[in-house]
Design a protein around this motif. Structure first.
Motif, PDB file in Angstrom:
ATOM      1  N   PRO A 298     -39.161  26.564  -8.400  1.00  0.00           N
ATOM      2  CA  PRO A 298     -40.357  25.924  -8.937  1.00  0.00           C
ATOM      3  C   PRO A 298     -40.219  24.404  -9.071  1.00  0.00           C
ATOM      4  O   PRO A 298     -41.109  23.667  -8.653  1.00  0.00           O
ATOM      5  N   SER A 299     -39.076  23.952  -9.626  1.00  0.00           N
ATOM      6  CA  SER A 299     -38.932  22.518  -9.881  1.00  0.00           C
ATOM      7  C   SER A 299     -39.109  21.722  -8.601  1.00  0.00           C
ATOM      8  O   SER A 299     -39.759  20.678  -8.579  1.00  0.00           O
TER       9      SER A 299
ATOM     10  N   GLN B 282     -40.762  22.653  -5.948  1.00  0.00           N
ATOM     11  CA  GLN B 282     -42.173  22.695  -5.558  1.00  0.00           C
ATOM     12  C   GLN B 282     -42.958  21.608  -6.266  1.00  0.00           C
ATOM     13  O   GLN B 282     -43.749  20.883  -5.657  1.00  0.00           O
ATOM     14  N   TYR B 283     -42.704  21.485  -7.573  1.00  0.00           N
ATOM     15  CA  TYR B 283     -43.427  20.478  -8.347  1.00  0.00           C
ATOM     16  C   TYR B 283     -43.123  19.086  -7.811  1.00  0.00           C
ATOM     17  O   TYR B 283     -44.009  18.242  -7.682  1.00  0.00           O
TER      18      TYR B 283
ATOM     19  N   PHE C  77     -44.891  18.456  -4.616  1.00  0.00           N
ATOM     20  CA  PHE C  77     -46.300  18.216  -4.904  1.00  0.00           C
ATOM     21  C   PHE C  77     -46.508  16.774  -5.368  1.00  0.00           C
ATOM     22  O   PHE C  77     -47.407  16.070  -4.906  1.00  0.00           O
ATOM     23  N   GLY C  78     -45.601  16.333  -6.278  1.00  0.00           N
ATOM     24  CA  GLY C  78     -45.700  14.966  -6.777  1.00  0.00           C
ATOM     25  C   GLY C  78     -45.574  13.954  -5.654  1.00  0.00           C
ATOM     26  O   GLY C  78     -46.378  13.024  -5.540  1.00  0.00           O
TER      27      GLY C  78
ATOM     28  N   VAL D 184     -45.127  15.656 -13.061  1.00  0.00           N
ATOM     29  CA  VAL D 184     -44.028  16.461 -12.521  1.00  0.00           C
ATOM     30  C   VAL D 184     -43.011  16.756 -13.620  1.00  0.00           C
ATOM     31  O   VAL D 184     -42.540  17.889 -13.762  1.00  0.00           O
TER      32      VAL D 184
ATOM     33  N   MET E 293     -44.467  19.401 -15.803  1.00  0.00           N
ATOM     34  CA  MET E 293     -44.478  20.704 -15.135  1.00  0.00           C
ATOM     35  C   MET E 293     -43.093  21.336 -15.158  1.00  0.00           C
ATOM     36  O   MET E 293     -42.951  22.532 -15.444  1.00  0.00           O
ATOM     37  N   ILE E 294     -42.069  20.521 -14.876  1.00  0.00           N
ATOM     38  CA  ILE E 294     -40.711  21.065 -14.836  1.00  0.00           C
ATOM     39  C   ILE E 294     -40.285  21.528 -16.223  1.00  0.00           C
ATOM     40  O   ILE E 294     -39.770  22.649 -16.395  1.00  0.00           O
TER      41      ILE E 294
ATOM     42  N   SER F 216     -42.195  24.735 -17.098  1.00  0.00           N
ATOM     43  CA  SER F 216     -41.798  25.940 -16.368  1.00  0.00           C
ATOM     44  C   SER F 216     -40.446  26.434 -16.847  1.00  0.00           C
ATOM     45  O   SER F 216     -40.212  27.643 -16.945  1.00  0.00           O
TER      46      SER F 216
ATOM     47  N   TRP G  89     -49.540  26.199 -12.040  1.00  0.00           N
ATOM     48  CA  TRP G  89     -50.330  25.779 -10.886  1.00  0.00           C
ATOM     49  C   TRP G  89     -51.806  26.010 -11.152  1.00  0.00           C
ATOM     50  O   TRP G  89     -52.656  25.206 -10.782  1.00  0.00           O
TER      51      TRP G  89
END
Lengths: 364, 290
Positions: A33-34, A36-37, A40-41, A193, A196-197, A200, A287
């Motif tokens: 996940p991290s 992915q974030y 995305f950033g 980001v 988000m990290i 999560s 997400w």
């Protein structure tokens, strides 16, 4: 094999290629996940860069920046609602904490940006503690109304102190450098980001489990030795802190705030929009929260403003978002995240079926 | 004050029968005010016709919401109902200018014109409009009427039964669907009336102009305790009174620049009271079974 397994066979029978170590490694990395974030950033920063070079529409820069600033608050709300089972309509008031922190620290006292950020988080932690204590006594819809009242108090307070805030160009300093408006998206993405990290990781930690237990049954959670007071306070503190970060970001991006505006940052409509964003996206998915915020705020600024007809009739978008919210609330309580998951399961089932038709049944 | 009381009554009715907070009350009321304004300015009807027309339209909209949305959802619970009402805000906000045209300013006339002044010892004379008096009179008739109906009529009995337990009320032969729909309709009509009363003071109608009253109504509801019908309304009358009292005290003490804080002070006091007595001043405590 029982019926459930048969039905969801596709889910359990994920193909794992063991022969190719490199592809497998990359796959694993992409599933983190991290990462992915982070991807995305970086992607959004590239979009922002292209927008400043006018390869993409120039207005995308600030549109994405303000949208993702709201997304920070949405993620906090997602944690509060999806994991702790508490709802609040105080987001608008909490956003105000951030904007006033920027005003007092950066404009009035001329201190650096990070002091403003720390001040915003500090004050919001205090407010979050107060709301958390209230939530121990009052539950459900009553708590929602109470946070609404609290937000209204904050709003009235802001209007009484200083209704209009502006952050001038020479005060918007980060690391002693002036922040050009073209860099605001990058700033927002860095914080999004990080948030988000953190979230999560929090969700997948014992804390997240405890919150989930608390959501499902307070009595059972207490019986299992989970301290209600600790986790309720924690979730409110996180939610308000995120909202105040949103306030700081909005101030850095939009450079002004108005407490008397009935559709401004502190108004009821902001709290409702954030709630709607989390509902649309799916209240248990990070997400989902980001995507929901994009639908509530971004889609209008980013896509529809490029289409002349819709830009002139912006109320059609308001109308459409209302219809969307109602449809999702009525038929898809899990939001778009659930919809996506269902679609994924169905598609993989279809692929499985096609393979079976072609090669025969897998009897292994 | 009268406006808040009527809005509170409307919100309490919906809360008790549908078990949700209607966030769209404000915009539905405002929609009613738009209708009234439209009837007056475009068709040039007198005010006395415009008000009933706006009330009927709002009532229709509210009943439509209940029948068309709340009954049909597959997963409708308290939270999703709230979210539906929020979606309604967007829909009504989007639709209003489409129906009534965007550019024109919507003005509303007073119900009765003229005003008179009362001489008070002091610098400022208090100016009272007949309009305000008419509003007070309307409120003084409507609210007791509804309470009498709630207490003594058959309809009132079925509303109270539905409020205490919808499922069992249904088993006792009460058509809870009709009760809920009527409550929504009544709330819509009351909202339109309140919106007209408010609009006759400020003269201009906007989509969000009832939102403040709605928020006060929620606060009054929770302060008075949603478990009764009278509690919220009494508190809705008390809050503005207390606010004016605080303002008056500040004025007498010569701290007139502090008057803008009076709303904050009252809200803070309300919060403290709620914290001390979560079920509200008039509320009954409901024992929760695990």
């Amino acid at each position: 094999m029982n019926r459930y397994l048969q039905k969801n066979y596709a889910l359990f029978n994920r193909e794992v290629k063991t022969d190719d170590k490199f592809t497998e490694g990359i796959r694993k990395l992409v599933r983190t996940p991290s990462l992915q974030y982070l991807l995305f950033g970086v992607l959004m920063c590239v979009v922002g860069f292209l927008a400043t070079q006018k390869i993409l529409p120039y207005s995308w820069q600030s549109a994405f920046a303000s949208t993702f600033a709201y997304a920070i608050a949405s993620i906090g709300f997602c944690l509060l609602m999806g994991y702790s089972g508490l709802a609040s309509l105080g987001t608008g008031g909490f956003i105000g904490i951030g904007t006033y922190a920027v005003h007092y620290v950066m404009v009035e006292a001329k201190l650096p940006f990070f002091v403003a950020l720390l001040a915003a988080i500090g004050v919001s932690v205090l407010i979050g503690l107060i709301v958390g204590f209230i939530s121990l006594r009052i539950e459900g819809i009553y708590l929602v109304i109470l946070t609404l009242a609290l937000s209204e108090i904050l709003k009235t307070l802001y209007a009484a102190i200083e209704p209009k805030l502006t952050l001038s160009m020479k005060d918007a300093l980060i690391f002693g450098q002036r922040l050009p408006t073209t860099m605001s998206l990058t700033l927002v993405m860095v914080f999004l980001v990080i948030v988000m990290i953190i979230t999560s990781n929090l969700i997948n930690s014992p804390t997240g489990r405890a919150m989930l237990a608390m959501k499902n049954s307070t009595a059972a959670a207490q019986a299992m030795g989970i301290s209600l007071i600790k986790y309720r306070l924690m979730s409110f503190v996180i939610c308000t802190a995120y909202a105040s970060i949103t306030g700081v970001m909005l101030m850095m991006v939009m450079r002004s705030a108005d407490a008397t505006d009935p559709t401004g940052y502190y108004a009821l409509i902001t709290s409702l929009n954030i709630l709607a964003a989390v509902i649309i996206g799916g209240y248990k998915s990070i997400w989902g929260a980001v995507f929901g915020t994009f639908i509530m705020y971004g889609i209008k600024l980013v896509i529809f403003n490029q289409i002349p007809f819709l830009a002139n009739n912006s109320l059609i978008i308001t109308l459409a978002s209302g219809v969307l919210v109602i449809i999702i609330a009525m038929y898809y309580p899990g939001g778009l995240a659930q919809l996506l998951l269902e679609a994924k399961t169905k598609i993989s089932a279809i692929i499985k079926k096609m393979k079976e038709d072609k090669y025969g049944k897998d009897l292994g | 004050m009268c406006v808040t009381a009527i809005v509170t009554l409307a919100i309490t009715l919906i809360f008790r029968t549908s078990f949700t907070t209607n966030f769209a009350q404000g915009v539905i009321s405002a929609f009613g005010a738009y209708v009234a304004s439209f009837v007056i300015t475009k068709w040039e009807f007198p005010v006395l016709i415009a008000i009933p027309v706006s009330m009927i339209v709002s009532m229709g909209v509210a009943i439509l919401v209940d029948v068309g949305l709340f009954r049909r959802g597959r997963y409708v619970n308290a939270l999703s109902k709230q979210i539906i009402t929020m979606g309604l805000i967007s829909i009504v906000t989007g639709l209003t200018p489409v129906i009534f045209g965007e550019v024109e300013q919507y003005m509303i006339n007073s119900i009765v014109k003229d005003n008179f002044t009362i001489d008070v010892p002091g610098d400022v004379d208090i100016s009272v409009t007949y309009n305000a008096l008419v509003c007070v009179a309307i409120t003084a008739v409507i609210i007791p009427l509804i309470f009498i109906l709630l207490r003594y009529s058959k309809w009132g009995l079925s509303v109270r039964a539905t409020a205490s337990n919808e499922y069992i009320a249904g088993m006792m032969g009460i058509n809870t669907h009709v009760v809920t729909a009527v409550s929504w309709g009544l709330a819509g009509a009351l909202g339109a009336l309140a919106a007209y009363m408010r609009a006759s003071e400020v003269k201009v109608v906007t989509t969000y102009f009832m939102t403040d009253y709605q928020v006060s109504a929620f606060l009054a509801g929770i302060l008075g305790g949603f478990s009764t019908f009278h509690g919220p309304v009494i508190c809705a009358l008390l809050i503005p009174l207390a606010e004016n009292l605080v303002m008056a005290i500040f004025n007498i003490l010569g701290l007139s620049e502090l008057t803008r804080w009076s709303k904050v002070i009252i809200y803070a006091i309300a919060l403290v009271i709620i914290f001390a007595k979560p079920q509200g001043i008039f509320g009954k405590k409901i024992e929760k079974k695990v």
